[in-house]
Design a protein around this motif. Structure first.
Motif, PDB file in Angstrom:
ATOM      1  N   ASN A   1      40.043 -65.261 -43.547  1.00 56.83           N
ATOM      2  CA  ASN A   1      40.803 -64.843 -44.802  1.00 56.83           C
ATOM      3  C   ASN A   1      42.158 -64.037 -43.934  1.00 56.83           C
ATOM      4  O   ASN A   1      42.951 -63.627 -44.792  1.00 56.83           O
ATOM      5  N   GLU A   2      42.020 -64.002 -42.622  1.00 59.87           N
ATOM      6  CA  GLU A   2      43.075 -63.657 -41.683  1.00 59.87           C
ATOM      7  C   GLU A   2      43.149 -62.062 -41.962  1.00 59.87           C
ATOM      8  O   GLU A   2      44.172 -61.424 -41.987  1.00 59.87           O
ATOM      9  N   GLU A   3      42.089 -61.235 -42.480  1.00 53.67           N
ATOM     10  CA  GLU A   3      41.933 -60.068 -42.689  1.00 53.67           C
ATOM     11  C   GLU A   3      42.011 -59.091 -41.223  1.00 53.67           C
ATOM     12  O   GLU A   3      42.717 -58.113 -41.260  1.00 53.67           O
ATOM     13  N   ILE A   4      41.385 -59.927 -40.376  1.00 50.84           N
ATOM     14  CA  ILE A   4      41.477 -59.098 -38.976  1.00 50.84           C
ATOM     15  C   ILE A   4      42.908 -59.019 -38.498  1.00 50.84           C
ATOM     16  O   ILE A   4      43.341 -58.170 -37.896  1.00 50.84           O
ATOM     17  N   ASP A   5      43.658 -60.154 -38.630  1.00 50.90           N
ATOM     18  CA  ASP A   5      45.256 -60.188 -38.405  1.00 50.90           C
ATOM     19  C   ASP A   5      45.940 -59.011 -39.211  1.00 50.90           C
ATOM     20  O   ASP A   5      46.783 -58.425 -38.565  1.00 50.90           O
ATOM     21  N   ALA A   6      45.590 -58.699 -40.288  1.00 46.03           N
ATOM     22  CA  ALA A   6      46.163 -57.969 -40.996  1.00 46.03           C
ATOM     23  C   ALA A   6      45.963 -56.527 -40.464  1.00 46.03           C
ATOM     24  O   ALA A   6      46.688 -55.512 -40.719  1.00 46.03           O
ATOM     25  N   MET A   7      44.449 -56.199 -40.114  1.00 45.42           N
ATOM     26  CA  MET A   7      44.104 -54.954 -39.410  1.00 45.42           C
ATOM     27  C   MET A   7      44.831 -54.844 -38.491  1.00 45.42           C
ATOM     28  O   MET A   7      45.597 -53.790 -38.145  1.00 45.42           O
ATOM     29  N   ARG A   8      45.306 -55.639 -37.381  1.00 43.64           N
ATOM     30  CA  ARG A   8      45.999 -55.285 -36.308  1.00 43.64           C
ATOM     31  C   ARG A   8      47.565 -54.851 -36.607  1.00 43.64           C
ATOM     32  O   ARG A   8      48.237 -54.212 -35.880  1.00 43.64           O
ATOM     33  N   THR A   9      47.879 -55.574 -37.688  1.00 44.33           N
ATOM     34  CA  THR A   9      49.475 -55.517 -38.423  1.00 44.33           C
ATOM     35  C   THR A   9      49.428 -53.978 -38.695  1.00 44.33           C
ATOM     36  O   THR A   9      50.619 -53.556 -38.340  1.00 44.33           O
ATOM     37  N   LEU A  10      48.522 -53.547 -39.348  1.00 39.85           N
ATOM     38  CA  LEU A  10      48.625 -52.094 -39.732  1.00 39.85           C
ATOM     39  C   LEU A  10      48.040 -51.068 -38.766  1.00 39.85           C
ATOM     40  O   LEU A  10      48.161 -49.981 -39.200  1.00 39.85           O
ATOM     41  N   GLY A  11      48.039 -51.538 -37.781  1.00 36.40           N
ATOM     42  CA  GLY A  11      47.626 -50.655 -36.288  1.00 36.40           C
ATOM     43  C   GLY A  11      46.125 -50.057 -36.189  1.00 36.40           C
ATOM     44  O   GLY A  11      45.946 -49.370 -35.557  1.00 36.40           O
ATOM     45  N   LEU A  12      45.157 -50.758 -36.875  1.00 34.58           N
ATOM     46  CA  LEU A  12      43.832 -50.672 -36.897  1.00 34.58           C
ATOM     47  C   LEU A  12      43.150 -51.424 -35.738  1.00 34.58           C
ATOM     48  O   LEU A  12      43.312 -52.663 -35.727  1.00 34.58           O
ATOM     49  N   ASP A  13      42.315 -50.948 -34.827  1.00 36.85           N
ATOM     50  CA  ASP A  13      41.343 -51.650 -34.022  1.00 36.85           C
ATOM     51  C   ASP A  13      40.383 -52.306 -34.412  1.00 36.85           C
ATOM     52  O   ASP A  13      39.557 -51.505 -34.871  1.00 36.85           O
ATOM     53  N   PRO A  14      40.215 -53.563 -34.474  1.00 37.07           N
ATOM     54  CA  PRO A  14      38.943 -54.297 -34.880  1.00 37.07           C
ATOM     55  C   PRO A  14      37.732 -53.825 -34.262  1.00 37.07           C
ATOM     56  O   PRO A  14      36.426 -53.791 -34.958  1.00 37.07           O
ATOM     57  N   ASP A  15      37.879 -53.571 -33.094  1.00 38.87           N
ATOM     58  CA  ASP A  15      36.555 -52.981 -32.356  1.00 38.87           C
ATOM     59  C   ASP A  15      36.077 -51.773 -33.034  1.00 38.87           C
ATOM     60  O   ASP A  15      34.941 -51.477 -33.268  1.00 38.87           O
ATOM     61  N   MET A  16      36.811 -50.898 -33.375  1.00 39.85           N
ATOM     62  CA  MET A  16      36.573 -49.563 -34.047  1.00 39.85           C
ATOM     63  C   MET A  16      36.171 -49.908 -35.408  1.00 39.85           C
ATOM     64  O   MET A  16      35.244 -49.227 -35.835  1.00 39.85           O
ATOM     65  N   VAL A  17      36.675 -50.674 -36.406  1.00 37.56           N
ATOM     66  CA  VAL A  17      36.419 -50.749 -37.422  1.00 37.56           C
ATOM     67  C   VAL A  17      35.165 -51.706 -37.617  1.00 37.56           C
ATOM     68  O   VAL A  17      34.415 -51.591 -38.593  1.00 37.56           O
ATOM     69  N   LEU A  18      35.145 -52.761 -37.016  1.00 40.26           N
ATOM     70  CA  LEU A  18      34.183 -53.819 -37.154  1.00 40.26           C
ATOM     71  C   LEU A  18      32.953 -53.646 -36.184  1.00 40.26           C
ATOM     72  O   LEU A  18      31.725 -53.717 -36.735  1.00 40.26           O
ATOM     73  N   ILE A  19      33.347 -53.835 -34.760  1.00 44.97           N
ATOM     74  CA  ILE A  19      32.087 -53.941 -33.904  1.00 44.97           C
ATOM     75  C   ILE A  19      31.368 -52.751 -33.752  1.00 44.97           C
ATOM     76  O   ILE A  19      30.097 -52.658 -33.830  1.00 44.97           O
ATOM     77  N   LEU A  20      32.067 -51.453 -33.618  1.00 43.13           N
ATOM     78  CA  LEU A  20      31.563 -50.438 -33.342  1.00 43.13           C
ATOM     79  C   LEU A  20      30.336 -49.848 -34.549  1.00 43.13           C
ATOM     80  O   LEU A  20      29.106 -49.839 -34.144  1.00 43.13           O
ATOM     81  N   PRO A  21      30.624 -49.701 -35.497  1.00 41.50           N
ATOM     82  CA  PRO A  21      29.645 -49.319 -36.708  1.00 41.50           C
ATOM     83  C   PRO A  21      28.473 -50.375 -36.906  1.00 41.50           C
ATOM     84  O   PRO A  21      27.154 -49.697 -37.012  1.00 41.50           O
ATOM     85  N   ARG A  22      28.697 -51.502 -36.719  1.00 41.51           N
ATOM     86  CA  ARG A  22      27.704 -52.487 -36.798  1.00 41.51           C
ATOM     87  C   ARG A  22      26.590 -52.451 -35.643  1.00 41.51           C
ATOM     88  O   ARG A  22      25.374 -52.255 -35.900  1.00 41.51           O
ATOM     89  N   VAL A  23      27.027 -52.575 -34.604  1.00 42.82           N
ATOM     90  CA  VAL A  23      26.309 -52.516 -33.457  1.00 42.82           C
ATOM     91  C   VAL A  23      25.829 -51.172 -33.253  1.00 42.82           C
ATOM     92  O   VAL A  23      24.249 -51.131 -32.893  1.00 42.82           O
ATOM     93  N   LEU A  24      26.355 -50.240 -33.438  1.00 47.94           N
ATOM     94  CA  LEU A  24      25.688 -48.827 -33.295  1.00 47.94           C
ATOM     95  C   LEU A  24      24.554 -48.506 -34.430  1.00 47.94           C
ATOM     96  O   LEU A  24      23.490 -48.047 -34.183  1.00 47.94           O
ATOM     97  N   ALA A  25      24.869 -48.953 -35.516  1.00 46.28           N
ATOM     98  CA  ALA A  25      23.811 -49.012 -36.530  1.00 46.28           C
ATOM     99  C   ALA A  25      22.715 -49.685 -36.026  1.00 46.28           C
ATOM    100  O   ALA A  25      21.573 -49.098 -36.548  1.00 46.28           O
ATOM    101  N   LEU A  26      22.757 -50.787 -35.496  1.00 48.27           N
ATOM    102  CA  LEU A  26      21.540 -51.458 -35.081  1.00 48.27           C
ATOM    103  C   LEU A  26      20.767 -50.873 -33.789  1.00 48.27           C
ATOM    104  O   LEU A  26      19.622 -50.648 -33.999  1.00 48.27           O
ATOM    105  N   VAL A  27      21.611 -50.179 -32.913  1.00 47.72           N
ATOM    106  CA  VAL A  27      20.978 -49.494 -32.072  1.00 47.72           C
ATOM    107  C   VAL A  27      20.284 -48.212 -32.715  1.00 47.72           C
ATOM    108  O   VAL A  27      19.294 -47.737 -31.840  1.00 47.72           O
ATOM    109  N   ILE A  28      20.684 -47.761 -33.751  1.00 45.30           N
ATOM    110  CA  ILE A  28      20.294 -46.523 -34.263  1.00 45.30           C
ATOM    111  C   ILE A  28      18.806 -46.907 -35.288  1.00 45.30           C
ATOM    112  O   ILE A  28      17.794 -46.254 -34.910  1.00 45.30           O
TER     113      ILE A  28
END
Length: 364
Positions: free
Chosen positions: A229-256
């Motif tokens: 749905n090109e939402e990740i491209d929209a995140m980058r356009t708004l200045g949001l880092d997909p690594d901080m928004v998508l990858i970090l909370p998901r992987v860190l939740a698994l580690v916990i």
């Protein structure tokens, strides 16, 4: 007032297998060629005045069939050379290798693909670690609400299936161990069998496999749908880092949550083993507990739970990587989801085997 130009005229005759042309050989006179022209072996162009690209394409095509062209002027010969150079050439497809060449080529391609896949996973691991360091330096960028939500999705909601699976595994181990050890009068050692198998290997391994099948697919589907749905491209356009928004909370939740799920799995597996030992062998729960605490080393618990963070990283990184690889169609989403589950389960089993070898070598 100037008179209109005369219409193009072409005279074509076939004698003795030779096609003789005179006049204007252009696109408007191609249909004036007689049917016998198709069988001519020679084309005499000495009487041709005007020549265009359509006629030149016809002549070069006949030339490729073995027809000889005669009577060309210098200008016409140069024009035909230009048309020949511009004519598209059919792509030559090399034959498929066979035998040992095919085996070596397929092996090389698979090895290169595997190395490329490992390199991409290492890149995503680096992006995850970089996101952690950034969240430490800038705590306001860390999305705690997202972390709590994913802990609930990957951890809390997985407790029933993990506990039930481990309980049944403990029951099966006790039943099978009892049937074998009764032959030697060593029924009491079924407690050691259950404790070592569940605490050291099966508890955390089967929990990781369940989480890999459940969570890796969910990570790929959620991130992949956003990619479609090109939402990740929209995140980058708004200045949001997909690594901080998508990858970090998901992987860190698994580690916990995975170590917690592993501990729940161990308790449920021991409970199932104790129940079946009581039913099948008459070993009371108090005797089971005494034997467990007396003869089971705490190293088995440490070995089992120490694998959990590594398994969590493997599952999370593979799921996020597959989600980011999704294309713009639903077929790609389905393919990447199934690939993520297979790769995560395979990687968890390989990592568990390496852990077993490592702990065996160091004597734990």
């Amino acid at each position: 007032m100037a008179s209109p130009p005369a219409p193009p005229e072409l005279t074509a005759t076939v004698t003795d297998g030779a096609l003789r042309l005179s006049g204007d050989f252009i696109i408007w006179t191609l249909d004036k060629l007689p049917a016998e022209a198709a069988s001519a072996k020679t084309i005499d162009l000495s009487g041709v005045g005007r020549l265009d690209t359509a006629a030149a394409a016809y002549l070069t095509g006949r030339e490729r069939d073995g027809v000889t062209l005669q009577g060309l002027s210098t200008a016409q010969a140069g024009f035909l050379d230009t048309v020949r150079a511009a004519r598209p050439q059919p792509e030559t497809i090399p034959p498929e290798p066979t035998g040992w060449r095919a085996i070596c080529e397929n092996t090389g391609r698979k090895v290169f693909s595997s190395l490329s896949f490992l390199r991409e996973l290492a890149e995503y691991l680096g992006r995850f670690l970089s996101a952690i360091l950034r969240s430490i330096r800038h705590p306001r960028d860390f999305r705690f609400t997202s972390l709590v939500y994913h802990c609930q999705e990957t951890g809390l909601r997985a407790v029933p299936i993990v506990a039930l699976m481990s309980f049944l595994i403990g029951v099966v181990l006790a039943f099978q161990g009892a049937s074998q050890l009764q032959r030697f009068g060593a029924e009491i050692f079924v407690v050691d069998l259950i404790a070592i198998a569940v605490l050291r290997e099966l508890g955390i391994l089967l929990t990781a496999i369940i989480v890999a099948g459940r969570t890796a697919s969910a990570l790929t589907a959620s991130i992949g749908s956003m990619k479609m749905n090109e939402e990740i491209d929209a995140m980058r356009t708004l200045g949001l880092d997909p690594d901080m928004v998508l990858i970090l909370p998901r992987v860190l939740a698994l580690v916990i949550t995975l170590p917690i799920l592993g501990l729940i799995s161990d308790i449920a597996g021991l409970a199932g083993g104790a129940l079946m030992s009581w039913i099948e062998l008459g070993i009371s729960p108090s005797m089971f507990k005494y034997r467990l605490l007396a003869d089971t080393n705490v190293n088995h618990v440490i070995v089992g739970l120490s694998k959990a963070p590594v398994f969590a990283l493997i599952i999370g990184i593979i799921g996020c990587h597959a989600g980011m690889k999704v294309g713009n169609d639903a077929e790609s989403l389905g393919a990447q989801t199934s690939t993520a589950v297979v790769n995560a389960i395979f990687a968890v089993i390989v990592a568990d085997a390496l852990f077993s070898i490592f702990f065996s070598e160091i004597g734990i």
